[in-house]
Scaffold this active site. Structure first.
Site, PDB file in Angstrom:
ATOM      1  N   ASP A  47       5.814   3.516   0.006  1.00 27.12           N
ATOM      2  CA  ASP A  47       5.274   2.170  -0.213  1.00 27.12           C
ATOM      3  C   ASP A  47       5.678   1.550  -1.542  1.00 27.12           C
ATOM      4  O   ASP A  47       5.745   2.219  -2.579  1.00 27.12           O
ATOM      5  CB  ASP A  47       3.744   2.211  -0.146  1.00 27.12           C
ATOM      6  CG  ASP A  47       3.249   2.446   1.271  1.00 27.12           C
ATOM      7  OD1 ASP A  47       4.075   2.719   2.164  1.00 27.12           O
ATOM      8  OD2 ASP A  47       2.030   2.366   1.475  1.00 27.12           O
ATOM      9  N   ASP A 102       3.785   2.619  12.460  1.00 31.52           N
ATOM     10  CA  ASP A 102       3.686   3.396  11.217  1.00 31.52           C
ATOM     11  C   ASP A 102       3.316   4.858  11.519  1.00 31.52           C
ATOM     12  O   ASP A 102       2.234   5.131  12.049  1.00 31.52           O
ATOM     13  CB  ASP A 102       2.619   2.709  10.351  1.00 31.52           C
ATOM     14  CG  ASP A 102       2.606   3.191   8.922  1.00 31.52           C
ATOM     15  OD1 ASP A 102       3.280   4.186   8.617  1.00 31.52           O
ATOM     16  OD2 ASP A 102       1.902   2.558   8.118  1.00 31.52           O
TER      17      ASP A 102
HETATM   18  C1  GLA Z   1       1.332   2.749   5.135  1.00 27.36           C
HETATM   19  C2  GLA Z   1       2.477   1.734   5.177  1.00 27.36           C
HETATM   20  C3  GLA Z   1       2.034   0.457   4.491  1.00 27.36           C
HETATM   21  C4  GLA Z   1       0.794  -0.093   5.190  1.00 27.36           C
HETATM   22  C5  GLA Z   1      -0.304   0.950   5.223  1.00 27.36           C
HETATM   23  C6  GLA Z   1      -1.471   0.517   6.094  1.00 27.36           C
HETATM   24  O1  GLA Z   1       1.019   3.159   3.839  1.00 27.36           O
HETATM   25  O2  GLA Z   1       3.618   2.257   4.568  1.00 27.36           O
HETATM   26  O3  GLA Z   1       3.063  -0.507   4.505  1.00 27.36           O
HETATM   27  O4  GLA Z   1       1.146  -0.491   6.501  1.00 27.36           O
HETATM   28  O5  GLA Z   1       0.173   2.189   5.755  1.00 27.36           O
HETATM   29  O6  GLA Z   1      -2.459   1.488   6.193  1.00 27.36           O
END
Ligand code: GLA
Length: 408
Positions: free
Chosen positions: A229, A158
């Protein structure tokens, strides 16, 4: 916690830089384990959408137990993925340790494997993860070896703090150079994973920046997030779906667009919304990573997540992502070509009530079909014959999902 969106508003600026890095696509790397993985979209469970930072060893074991007990494992859900907040500190040699919530990751992996399931984990190419835990920057090879030693089968990587840590520091005014740095970071971890010799599914999470679908396979990505997200709200789910139109040609066995993990069973989604969400992810050949509280899953949610006919659409061996064939008013009609010449049709009422579409007349002509089409309604399980111009009453945010084995 939706920290990525808060920390990195530059997403919108960066997202507009669509093509530069595509030309940077690295030369094809030799065939390696992660390139033969994910021949169909990965299926499993991920901790983030429901548990977020509350995930711990017990919660992961419970999820594994429930995948088996609920029949989800038999339906194809095999990955048990720990998202952010498992990370502790590095020791003097740079070896990363788990935090107190995960006393023994190797033992946890052994437990998950003993159930016939696989274990996934999460990190960031930056110094910190999105939730502010230890990232992999400068420790990529070491971390990859650590994961392989534990028996990890899947990594979600990520972007998060890599933006301020590296991209904005090293190339403050050159967005194209920033994108190259980002791609190189993903390629670096891919190389580190391959060097372990362990097949590890590689999941890119950088919110769809820089048209990631064009270059993710060249850095070993088996799947790549296409948007920011998801949240358990129809509007967010529908917005994400609308952003998938046009990406279909990038999906193929081993390489999938990822419109984010499932929210089925979360928040206040209605049953219709849960059905439509799951149907659309199947039409999109999306990874099916359940994100709900498995030990407390209601029977009607289990029924949705284990609908074999819908899962078969998602996992179809042709690997061809569906497309939005046409929209009329507030209704979208999606089609997906399936192996053996079969066809899936999803009619989605994006309007709030059934009256927004009252009734909806399905055009088979617009789908290139001629005459009555015999198929199966995948949510009632009944046979259905679709006729050109046939009227349908669909509830708000509900879906009609039909499989036609021999379309004419
Ligand atoms: C980001 C990702 C999410 C999750 C969070 C964890 O927002 O897009 O899917 O993994 O980080 O902190």
């Amino acid at each position: 916690m939706r920290i990525a969106a808060l920390l990195f508003p530059a997403v919108f600026i960066l997202a507009s830089l669509t093509t530069v890095a595509q030309t940077q696509a690295a030369a094809q790397t030799p065939q390696a384990p992660s390139q033969t993985a994910a021949q169909t979209p990965p299926m499993g469970w991920n901790s983030w959408n429901y548990f977020a930072e509350k995930v711990d060893d017990k919660g992961v074991r419970d999820a594994a137990d429930q995948l088996v007990a609920s029949g989800m494992k038999d339906a194809g859900y095999v990955y048990v993925n720990i998202d952010d907040t498992w990370e502790g500190q590095r020791d003097a040699s740079g070896v990363l340790h788990t935090n107190a919530k995960f006393p023994d990751m190797k033992a946890l992996a052994d437990y998950v494997h003993s159930k016939g399931l696989k274990l996934g984990i999460y990190s960031s190419p930056g110094s910190k993860t999105c939730a502010g835990y230890e990232g992999s920057l400068g420790h990529e090879a070491q971390d990859a070896q650590l994961y392989a030693g534990w028996g990890i089968d899947y990594l979600k990587y990520d972007l998060c703090s890599f933006t301020p840590d590296v991209m904005e520091k090293q190339a403050p005014t050159d967005k194209a150079a920033q994108m190259r740095l980002m791609e190189a970071a993903y390629a670096k971890m891919d190389k580190a994973l391959k060097a372990t010799g362990r097949p590890i599914v590689y999941s890119l999470c950088q919110y769809g920046w820089d048209a990631v679908w064009g270059w993710a396979p060249s850095v070993g990505g088996n799947l790549w997030r296409t948007t920011g997200d998801i949240t358990p709200e129809w509007d967010r789910i529908y917005t994400i779906v609308s952003q998938q139109a046009g990406l279909g040609s990038y999906a193929r066995p081993g390489h999938w667009n990822d419109p984010d993990m499932l929210e089925v069973g979360n928040g206040k989604l209605t049953l219709a919304e849960n059905r439509a969400h799951f149907s659309l992810w199947a039409m999109l050949a999306a990874p099916l990573l359940a994100g709900n509280d498995l030990p407390n899953m209601k029977p009607e949610i289990k029924a949705i997540l284990t609908n074999r006919d819908v899962i078969a659409i998602d996992q179809d061996s042709l690997g061809q992502q569906g497309t939005r064939a046409y929209s009329e008013g507030e209704v979208d009609v999606w089609t997906r070509q399936l192996a053996g010449g079969a066809l899936a049709i999803a009619v989605v009422n994006a309007g709030d009530t059934r009256y927004s579409t009252h009734p909806f007349f399905l055009s088979l002509k617009k789908l290139g079909l001629h005459g009555p089409q015999a198929g199966k309604d995948l949510w009632t399980g009944n046979s259905i014959t679709l006729r050109d111009g046939q009227g349908f009453e669909l509830g708000g945010h509900d879906v009609l999902l039909v499989r036609i084995d021999a379309p004419k």
